[in-house]
Scaffold this motif. Structure first.
Motif, PDB file in Angstrom:
ATOM      1  N   GLY A 118      -0.262  -2.477   6.989  1.00 24.32           N
ATOM      2  CA  GLY A 118      -0.837  -2.694   5.661  1.00 24.32           C
ATOM      3  C   GLY A 118      -2.074  -1.861   5.471  1.00 24.32           C
ATOM      4  N   LEU A 119      -2.889  -1.788   6.517  1.00 27.47           N
ATOM      5  CA  LEU A 119      -4.124  -1.021   6.465  1.00 27.47           C
ATOM      6  C   LEU A 119      -3.830   0.458   6.289  1.00 27.47           C
ATOM      7  CD1 LEU A 119      -6.999  -1.958   6.714  1.00 27.47           C
ATOM      8  CD2 LEU A 119      -6.972  -1.333   9.119  1.00 27.47           C
ATOM      9  N   LYS A 172      -4.624  -0.624  -4.394  1.00 23.03           N
ATOM     10  CA  LYS A 172      -3.632  -1.684  -4.579  1.00 23.03           C
ATOM     11  C   LYS A 172      -3.124  -2.163  -3.218  1.00 23.03           C
ATOM     12  CE  LYS A 172       0.544  -2.931  -7.053  1.00 23.03           C
ATOM     13  NZ  LYS A 172       1.406  -2.626  -8.180  1.00 23.03           N
ATOM     14  N   GLU A 173      -2.993  -3.467  -3.103  1.00 19.60           N
ATOM     15  CA  GLU A 173      -2.477  -4.024  -1.849  1.00 19.60           C
ATOM     16  C   GLU A 173      -0.999  -4.334  -2.001  1.00 19.60           C
ATOM     17  OE1 GLU A 173      -4.719  -7.326  -0.515  1.00 19.60           O
ATOM     18  OE2 GLU A 173      -6.600  -6.203  -0.456  1.00 19.60           O
ATOM     19  N   PHE A 174      -0.251  -4.097  -0.935  1.00 22.11           N
ATOM     20  CA  PHE A 174       1.181  -4.342  -0.950  1.00 22.11           C
ATOM     21  C   PHE A 174       1.544  -5.334   0.141  1.00 22.11           C
ATOM     22  CE2 PHE A 174       0.700   0.010  -2.567  1.00 22.11           C
ATOM     23  CZ  PHE A 174       1.335  -0.113  -3.786  1.00 22.11           C
ATOM     24  N   GLY A 175       2.685  -5.997  -0.041  1.00 23.44           N
ATOM     25  CA  GLY A 175       3.222  -6.881   0.973  1.00 23.44           C
ATOM     26  C   GLY A 175       2.657  -8.282   0.866  1.00 23.44           C
ATOM     27  N   PRO A 198       6.352  -3.379   3.437  1.00 18.89           N
ATOM     28  CA  PRO A 198       5.398  -2.307   3.741  1.00 18.89           C
ATOM     29  C   PRO A 198       5.328  -1.952   5.225  1.00 18.89           C
ATOM     30  CG  PRO A 198       4.442  -3.823   2.172  1.00 18.89           C
ATOM     31  CD  PRO A 198       5.740  -4.443   2.621  1.00 18.89           C
ATOM     32  N   ARG A 199       5.699  -2.883   6.099  1.00 19.64           N
ATOM     33  CA  ARG A 199       5.624  -2.612   7.544  1.00 19.64           C
ATOM     34  C   ARG A 199       6.814  -1.799   8.055  1.00 19.64           C
ATOM     35  NH1 ARG A 199       8.487  -6.978  10.840  1.00 19.64           N
ATOM     36  NH2 ARG A 199       9.916  -7.860   9.342  1.00 19.64           N
ATOM     37  N   THR A 200       7.780  -1.496   7.179  1.00 25.95           N
ATOM     38  CA  THR A 200       9.013  -0.835   7.618  1.00 25.95           C
ATOM     39  C   THR A 200       8.739   0.566   8.136  1.00 25.95           C
ATOM     40  OG1 THR A 200      10.236  -2.076   5.961  1.00 25.95           O
ATOM     41  CG2 THR A 200      11.323  -0.133   6.864  1.00 25.95           C
ATOM     42  N   THR A 201       9.307   0.862   9.299  1.00 27.34           N
ATOM     43  CA  THR A 201       9.146   2.214   9.839  1.00 27.34           C
ATOM     44  C   THR A 201      10.099   3.166   9.137  1.00 27.34           C
ATOM     45  OG1 THR A 201      10.818   1.890  11.547  1.00 27.34           O
ATOM     46  CG2 THR A 201       8.523   1.310  12.128  1.00 27.34           C
TER      47      THR A 201
END
Ligand code: FES
Ligand code: FES
Length: 211
Positions: free
Chosen positions: A26-27, A52-55, A76-79
């Motif tokens: 996320g960061l 903007k923040e996601f997830g 959002p964490r998807t590689t």
């Protein structure tokens, strides 16, 4: 391989673990937004929103893969590796270690080899991704792919797509590679079946037909 986003097995990346990568996804996505917002174009407006923040819910991103812009819904964490395999059904890219140690998952991002298990799909942005499925042209195998067949450079095949990607990158950027060049190009690609001598012969043979 020097161009890759992570080191080879003989020189493990310090300070970054698979867990810390996922925890920090996320960061890093927020960071990428800030860094690339001015350069983003066409359908990347959503990703380009500064601050903007996601997830944790899935978001829709666009990604250019093998010349075609794809739309996909990912957390959002998807590689990048997972986005290719699990969302776009491009399963030629293999995931073996899933932590940046083996290079089985090598793809190109803007023409440079990267370990796709160590890159966030979100961070691809407007860069172009090329996978093993995009190496053959007009139904013809790349000379490296053909040479791998002729020189029996694959056994179980798990490392093979990543190995081919590294070797194709070499022969397309070095008109006359020698054995040391091939060893350097593939030094991050681990082959548990020990196909290295065949890979080296195949790549040197292909280099004479490529440029
Ligand atoms: S480096 Fe990505 S699967 Fe091993
Ligand atoms: S062919 Fe089996 S790991 Fe390389």
């Amino acid at each position: 391989m020097e161009d890759k986003n992570q080191g080879s097995a003989s020189k493990p990346t310090k300070g970054i673990t698979r867990r810390s990568f996922i925890r920090g996804a996320g960061l890093s996505t927020a960071g990428s937004v800030l860094l690339t917002s001015n350069a983003l174009a066409f359908d990347y407006k959503e990703q380009a929103t500064v601050g903007k923040e996601f997830g944790p819910d899935a978001i829709t991103i666009k990604m250019k893969v093998n010349g075609i812009v794809k739309s996909l819904s990912v957390e959002p964490r998807t590689t990048l590796a997972s986005a290719l395999r699990d969302h776009l059904e491009l399963t030629g890219t293999k995931v073996v270690c899933d932590r940046g140690s083996c290079s089985a998952c090598t793809v190109y991002v803007d023409g440079k080899p990267v370990n796709s298990c160590m890159m966030s799909a979100f961070d691809v942005g407007e860069k172009e991704v090329t996978t093993i499925e995009g190496i053959a042209k007009n139904g013809e195998l790349h000379p490296v792919q053909q040479a791998f067949i002729e020189h029996d450079a694959s056994q179980c095949g798990y490392c093979t797509p990543g190995m081919v990607m590294s070797c194709v990158h070499l022969v397309e950027n070095n008109a006359n590679p020698d054995l040391e060049d091939v060893k350097n190009a593939t030094r991050g690609n681990l082959c548990r079946c020990g196909t290295y001598p065949h890979v080296f012969k195949a790549t040197l043979a292909a280099s004479k037909k490529t440029i």
